[in-house]
Design an enzyme around this catalytic site. Structure first.
Site, PDB file in Angstrom:
ATOM      1  N   SER A 237       4.374  78.444  43.315  1.00  0.00           N
ATOM      2  CA  SER A 237       4.521  78.912  44.693  1.00  0.00           C
ATOM      3  C   SER A 237       3.236  78.610  45.450  1.00  0.00           C
ATOM      4  O   SER A 237       2.295  78.048  44.896  1.00  0.00           O
ATOM      5  CB  SER A 237       4.778  80.417  44.703  1.00  0.00           C
ATOM      6  N   LYS A 238       3.220  79.022  46.701  1.00  0.00           N
ATOM      7  CA  LYS A 238       2.052  78.746  47.546  1.00  0.00           C
ATOM      8  C   LYS A 238       0.769  79.304  46.941  1.00  0.00           C
ATOM      9  O   LYS A 238      -0.310  78.794  47.164  1.00  0.00           O
ATOM     10  CB  LYS A 238       2.261  79.364  48.926  1.00  0.00           C
ATOM     11  N   ARG A 239       0.930  80.360  46.181  1.00  0.00           N
ATOM     12  CA  ARG A 239      -0.236  80.975  45.539  1.00  0.00           C
ATOM     13  C   ARG A 239      -0.997  79.989  44.670  1.00  0.00           C
ATOM     14  O   ARG A 239      -2.179  80.158  44.406  1.00  0.00           O
ATOM     15  CB  ARG A 239       0.240  82.114  44.621  1.00  0.00           C
ATOM     16  N   HIS A 240      -0.291  78.975  44.165  1.00  0.00           N
ATOM     17  CA  HIS A 240      -0.950  78.056  43.242  1.00  0.00           C
ATOM     18  C   HIS A 240      -1.651  76.918  43.954  1.00  0.00           C
ATOM     19  O   HIS A 240      -1.847  75.850  43.406  1.00  0.00           O
ATOM     20  CB  HIS A 240       0.067  77.521  42.231  1.00  0.00           C
ATOM     21  N   GLY A 241      -2.008  77.160  45.195  1.00  0.00           N
ATOM     22  CA  GLY A 241      -2.818  76.164  45.902  1.00  0.00           C
ATOM     23  C   GLY A 241      -1.956  75.159  46.623  1.00  0.00           C
ATOM     24  O   GLY A 241      -0.980  75.519  47.258  1.00  0.00           O
TER      25      GLY A 241
END
Ligand code: GLU
Length: 468
Positions: A237-241
């Site tokens: 997801s976006k959390r992973h950069g």
């Protein structure tokens, strides 16, 4: 039969890594079999679809070199066709109008949940023969018994009982056809032979197969790709950069590195890690796609990117690194110097951004030094050694690697010190501590004026430090 695959993104966001992997696998399957690849923009969700997302998807495909033989097609341009199919289904008794209110459906849902049943439509309007005048949705008359069986090209045989599937809405009250209907009409009309997509759609496939059957259309094959997890095991997801493909472009990745990285997310060919486009096209096979989710690994992507930066044509890398140099305020062109700088530095960089950063000193003076390097190099007789070697360098009639090398060697000899006593402060004075190649090459590329100016600055810095 000609193989034809498609990529069918919804333009509700950028082209992300998962979408790009789906596009790549579909593209490879078509290319491998000499077939065609179609791009279809599924923009029926008018509220969430944006032109910016369409542009970002097209840009991402273009950057990765995933060319399409047909399209982009836009679903919003095909509403008449979908409605004709829906009307035909109603006429044939294969679909029906439903006027169940939200409240009724909500109540039904609550009752089913309370009874620990799977929430599903109970067929209330199935035989009520509702006409077109009242506000209504259209539902597909899903078979009540039997089962849907298909052979997923990745997962193997899948069976689902029709009792598990309810009467799916194929047209909403506002007249908009829904995903499961539009995708079937399009895949049929466009002659798609293999539907390759993320496994988040696997539950839709049996419903779609029933629609194909009702319409008397040939059913394509299906391949559902396992999801991609982040480094931490959670769904990517976006959390992973950087999840947007174009973010990788901006961060200085080469398209061939990202493609090579993506192809290994769930597919393998022996234990080979590096694949040229020609190799992946030759060997790609859906039956070798892993059933289990794959994990995103930034270190591996960086390793591949470094490999491609190192092995590509240096003139191309110079072209690609130029905007990153410009972003650091360096105004230059793709000329012999930049190409030579690329050749000198590239094995030390895993992205183009990094390559620009470690190459800035060839163009720009600096006020700061790498603290650790300066501490080690600027001590003892460093100022004296720098003064001595600078005088030799200033006298050179020919600023070339060989005479530069000779001048440093002469200075070392005359001072009667070890090579490092001169070379180390000289290197740090000129580079500030950035990684650099052979000293004579470094000095040659930086240029005489800048070398002498920076040596002067270093001498002042060292005297300052001694005074402090
Ligand atoms: N538009 C769908 C999505 O972006 C894909 C549909 C499909 O591939 O069947 O999730």
């Amino acid at each position: 039969m000609t193989i034809k695959t498609r990529f069918a993104p919804s333009p509700t966001g950028y082209l992300h890594v998962g979408g790009a992997r789906t596009a790549l696998f579909s593209w490879l399957h078509a290319r491998r079999h000499g077939g065609d690849f179609v791009l279809r923009i599924e923009d029926t969700d008018l509220e969430r679809s944006t032109q910016a997302s369409v542009d970002a998807i097209l840009q991402g495909m273009d950057w990765l070199g995933l060319d399409y033989d047909e399209g982009p097609f836009y679903q919003t341009e095909r509403f008449d066709r979908y409605n004709a199919v829906i009307d035909q289904l109603i006429e044939q008794g294969l679909a029906y109008r439903c006027t169940c209110s939200k409240e009724r459906l909500q109540q039904l849902r609550e009752q089913q949940m309370a009874a620990k049943q799977k929430p599903r439509y109970d067929g209330h309007c199935r035989d009520r023969e509702i006409g077109p005048d009242e506000p209504h949705v259209v539902r597909f008359r899903n078979p009540l018994d039997g089962e849907v069986v298909f052979n997923d090209l990745v997962r193997g045989p899948i069976r689902v009982a029709n009792q598990e599937l309810d009467d799916l809405i194929i047209r909403r009250t506002d007249g908009a056809p829904t995903y499961n209907l539009t995708v079937v009409v399009d895949d049929h009309d466009m002659g798609i032979t293999q539907v390759i997509r993320g496994d988040d759609h696997i539950n839709n496939t049996p419903r779609q197969i029933n629609l194909y059957q009702a319409l008397g259309w040939e059913i394509p094959e299906f391949a559902h790709l396992p999801m991609i997890l982040g480094d931490d095991g959670a769904r990517l997801s976006k959390r992973h950069g950087a999840v947007s493909v174009m973010q990788y472009f901006e961060d200085g990745y080469l398209p061939e590195a990202l493609l090579n990285y993506l192809v290994r997310l769930g597919w393998s060919h022996g234990d080979q890690e590096i694949f040229s486009l020609a190799e992946m096209t030759e060997w790609f096979d859906l039956s070798a796609v892993n059933k289990a989710p794959s994990s995103f690994n930034t270190d591996k992507l960086n390793w591949l990117n470094q490999h491609y930066i190192k092995s590509a044509d240096p003139a191309r890398i110079a072209e690609l690194v130029l905007p990153h140099m410009n972003a650091l305020g360096i105004q230059t062109n793709v000329d012999d110097k930049l190409i030579a700088v690329v050749e000198a530095q590239r094995e030390r960089a895993s992205t183009l951004v990094e390559l620009a950063e470690i190459s800035a000193f060839y163009y720009q003076d600096f006020a700061e030094y790498d603290a650790k390097a300066a501490k080690k190099a600027f001590k003892g007789d460093a100022a004296k050694c720098l003064q001595h070697v600078a005088a030799k360098l200033a006298e050179l009639s020919d600023w070339q690697r060989e005479p530069i090398h000779q001048a440093v060697a002469d200075s070392v000899g005359e001072l009667d010190v070890g090579f490092g006593k001169v070379a180390m402060p000289l290197r740090i004075a000129v580079t500030g501590g950035s990684p650099s190649p052979d000293l004579d090459l470094t000095l040659y590329l930086v240029g005489r004026e800048a070398v002498l100016r920076r040596v002067d600055q270093a001498i002042r810095k060292i005297s300052q430090a001694t005074l402090d």
